[in-house]
Write an enzyme that holds these catalytic residues in place. Structure first.
Site, PDB file in Angstrom:
ATOM      1  N   LYS A 100       0.885  -0.965  -0.105  1.00  0.00           N
ATOM      2  CA  LYS A 100      -0.167  -0.196   0.151  1.00  0.00           C
ATOM      3  C   LYS A 100       1.003   1.671   0.086  1.00  0.00           C
ATOM      4  O   LYS A 100       0.634   2.319  -0.949  1.00  0.00           O
ATOM      5  CB  LYS A 100      -0.956   0.177   1.400  1.00  0.00           C
ATOM      6  CG  LYS A 100      -2.024  -0.827   1.012  1.00  0.00           C
ATOM      7  CD  LYS A 100      -2.975  -1.225   2.353  1.00  0.00           C
ATOM      8  CE  LYS A 100      -4.276  -2.529   2.238  1.00  0.00           C
ATOM      9  NZ  LYS A 100      -4.661  -2.051   3.511  1.00  0.00           N
ATOM     10  N   ASP A 152     -11.753   2.620   4.072  1.00  0.00           N
ATOM     11  CA  ASP A 152     -11.306   1.802   3.832  1.00  0.00           C
ATOM     12  C   ASP A 152     -13.679   1.242   3.376  1.00  0.00           C
ATOM     13  O   ASP A 152     -13.668   0.183   3.288  1.00  0.00           O
ATOM     14  CB  ASP A 152     -11.193   0.881   5.174  1.00  0.00           C
ATOM     15  CG  ASP A 152      -9.720  -0.058   4.814  1.00  0.00           C
ATOM     16  OD1 ASP A 152      -9.826  -0.783   3.525  1.00  0.00           O
ATOM     17  OD2 ASP A 152      -9.094  -1.029   5.524  1.00  0.00           O
ATOM     18  N   GLN A 208      -5.346  -1.126   9.148  1.00  0.00           N
ATOM     19  CA  GLN A 208      -4.961  -2.669   9.564  1.00  0.00           C
ATOM     20  C   GLN A 208      -5.885  -3.720   9.577  1.00  0.00           C
ATOM     21  O   GLN A 208      -4.850  -4.140  11.195  1.00  0.00           O
ATOM     22  CB  GLN A 208      -2.750  -3.377   8.810  1.00  0.00           C
ATOM     23  CG  GLN A 208      -2.843  -4.258   7.952  1.00  0.00           C
ATOM     24  CD  GLN A 208      -4.032  -4.463   6.680  1.00  0.00           C
ATOM     25  OE1 GLN A 208      -3.397  -3.416   5.981  1.00  0.00           O
ATOM     26  NE2 GLN A 208      -4.318  -5.670   5.969  1.00  0.00           N
TER      27      GLN A 208
END
Ligand code: NDP
Length: 298
Positions: A54, A121, A98
């Site tokens: 990422k 997200d 994460q």
């Protein structure tokens, strides 16, 4: 006749290029780079790889990447304090924590602490609610990536029958909401669905997000249907594939003989997820800086 293979890798590359162009024009106009903060708690090897990828792709697109790696025994309060700090940091447009988090942390509580306007997200309940009622917000990256592939292949989706297999909060449910928004007739199937093959056979669009290797068989699929395989499953290791072969939820050999188009695993949905994250970040940057981004610009 064999199905057209939907090349997610190539589509993701094109998407990243478009993000890169927007990131460059954003920097000129805003006088700063768009920024994505990624927070990793602990040393899970798969998560470390994701976070590294990422970061690399964010920088390659001309955006700033802020990586925060915290020890596995970090108290939850410290993680929440970091998220609060990122919420008010003007250099940060998108925040991603994460998952999975260590057991002593409450994932829902952590996600709920992210400012929904930086929730790239799309996991915050406000993001899910905005999607459900049709307000501007962020949509989870994997289902949004699937929708982009579908629209690229089919154009107008209105009126098509879609079956989504799986009802998780991160894939199945948002996928179904997105298809409904496109005016598909949507069926959500799950582990209690009766006569699943029959249900799937009705569909012009099948999205499989189950986590069961090669479950969807050739005779489940209507000839010519478009099949999107979200599954990522490792088969047991063999001599030829010591790490175990990566397969989807769809029996590719069988279904590719029947479907009109199909995403392969790997190389289908997988590469889309990070590309859509970057897309969401550049959209967040424009919104946060009050810079107009034309509808459908990306
Ligand atoms: P979950 O385990 O959270 O959800 C799986 C869903 O499948 C559930 O709704 C479950 O039903 C349903 N299901 C399980 N067994 C059956 C069955 N026999 N028949 C019908 N439905 C069934 O998984 P996720 O949504 O998180 O992920 C799904 C797959 O997608 C996984 O393989 C995952 O690795 C992959 N994935 C890939 C991503 C990518 O970037 N390409 C990103 C995210 C996920 P019920 O609710 O009734 O239990």
């Amino acid at each position: 006749m064999a199905a057209e293979i939907i090349d997610g890798k190539a589509f993701a590359e094109g998407l990243r290029e478009r993000v890169g162009k927007l990131a460059a024009s954003f920097e000129k106009e805003a006088g700063r780079k768009a920024g994505l903060a990624v927070v990793l708690v602990g040393e899970d090897p798969a998560s470390q790889i994701y976070v590294r990828n990422k970061g690399k792709q964010t920088v390659a697109c001309g955006m700033a990447s802020f990586e925060h790696v915290l020890p596995v025994d970090t108290p939850e309060a410290d993680l929440l304090a970091l998220v609060e700090k990122l919420n008010t940091d003007p250099a940060v447009d998108g925040i991603l924590v994460q998952l999975p988090l260590p057991d002593h942390m409450d994932e829902q509580k952590v996600i709920a602490t992210i400012n929904p306007d930086k929730d790239v997200d799309g996991f915050h309940v406000i993001s899910a609610g905005r999607l459900a009622v049709g307000q501007k917000g962020f949509v989870a990256c994997t289902p949004l990536g699937c929708l982009m592939l579908l629209k690229d292949r089919l154009g107008e989706l209105s009126g098509l029958d879609a079956v989504v297999i799986g009802r998780s909060n991160i894939v199945g449910k948002p996928m179904a909401q997105l298809l409904l928004k496109e005016s598909c007739t949507v069926t959500i199937a799950h582990s209690r669905t009766r006569n699943l093959p029959e249900v799937v056979r009705r569909a012009d669009i099948v999205v499989a997000a189950v986590g069961r290797p090669e479950m969807v068989k050739g005779d489940w699929v209507k000839p010519g249907a478009t099949v999107i395989d979200v599954g990522m499953n490792r088969l047991p290791p063999t001599e030829e594939k010591p790490k175990g072969k990566l397969v989807g939820d769809v029996d590719f050999a069988e279904v590719s003989q029947v479907a009109g188009a199909i995403t392969p695993v790997p190389g289908g949905v997988g590469p889309m997820t990070i590309a859509v994250l970057l897309r969401n970040t550049i959209v967040a940057a424009h919104r946060n800086a009050g810079i107009e981004l034309a509808e459908g610009a990306i």
